[in-house]
Design an enzyme around this catalytic site. Sequence first.
Site, PDB file in Angstrom:
ATOM      1  N   ASP A  11       0.879  -1.168   0.000  1.00 34.02           N
ATOM      2  CA  ASP A  11       0.000   0.000   0.000  1.00 34.02           C
ATOM      3  C   ASP A  11       0.916   1.218   0.000  1.00 34.02           C
ATOM      4  O   ASP A  11       1.688   1.423   0.944  1.00 34.02           O
ATOM      5  CB  ASP A  11      -0.892   0.021   1.240  1.00 34.02           C
ATOM      6  CG  ASP A  11      -1.962  -1.056   1.202  1.00 34.02           C
ATOM      7  OD1 ASP A  11      -2.369  -1.452   0.095  1.00 34.02           O
ATOM      8  OD2 ASP A  11      -2.398  -1.503   2.275  1.00 34.02           O
ATOM      9  N   ASP A  35     -13.852  -3.817  -1.968  1.00 32.26           N
ATOM     10  CA  ASP A  35     -13.707  -3.512  -0.544  1.00 32.26           C
ATOM     11  C   ASP A  35     -15.086  -3.583   0.094  1.00 32.26           C
ATOM     12  O   ASP A  35     -15.995  -2.843  -0.304  1.00 32.26           O
ATOM     13  CB  ASP A  35     -13.123  -2.111  -0.346  1.00 32.26           C
ATOM     14  CG  ASP A  35     -11.719  -1.969  -0.927  1.00 32.26           C
ATOM     15  OD1 ASP A  35     -11.018  -3.000  -1.022  1.00 32.26           O
ATOM     16  OD2 ASP A  35     -11.326  -0.840  -1.269  1.00 32.26           O
TER      17      ASP A  35
END
EC number: 4.3.2.10
Length: 251
Positions: free
Chosen positions: A11, A130
Amino acid sequence: MLAKRIIPCLDVRDGRVVKGINFEGLRDAGSILEQARFYNNEMADELVFLDISASIESRRTTLEEVLKVSGEVFIPLTVGGGISSVERARDAFLHGADKVSVNTAAVNDPVLISRIAERFGSQAVVVAIDVKKVNGEYIVHTHSGKTPTQYEALEWAHRVQELGAGEILLTSMDRDGTQEGYDNEILKRISTSVHIPVIASGGAGNLEHLYEGFTKGHADAALAASIFHFRTYSIREAKEYLRDKGIAVRL
């Protein structure tokens, strides 16, 4: 039996690898290139590079960083964050990506999945989903988890499969960074109802969690960050643990 894959995830924000909890409270997790080299040498099956602020800031992925990473690794590289058009997908491929991951842009314009798949092949398209549990239902969120959508997770998973996605990256926002294990309930529900591979993401805190993602969640691959970034376990340790428990892995 196809080997299960172990996939570390970078990330990326402001040129560094970061990690948070429930998509918040980010902390520094090291140099992008150092982590990429480490995972390449550690026998990771693939590597995911997610520019986590690109969709929020309405900009393209940091392609210079992608190019540097692609020059250092010799495993499949998936790039996501800000992939909002066929042109941006093409740019990611030109900078060394093997696959692109689309999320927010795919919800805003589902046909984008088909356009990228038609141009570059379904095998190059990963749709990141998500999900967060809201009033007992798993709801898809966008913009790095900040915006709820009208889609229920299973419904959206079927839709992206029909549109040409080659793979689904399923992240539980409730479990992300908690190290409490994957949400195997929604993982199993989706993995057993689509015919494309599903990657488990969000919550891996120990090696048993990886095992449960494969056995309880029926995932095809397990993505993790915290346990690998901070060297709690190595990729080799994870694979040897899984192999000893009867899971087919590449060693």
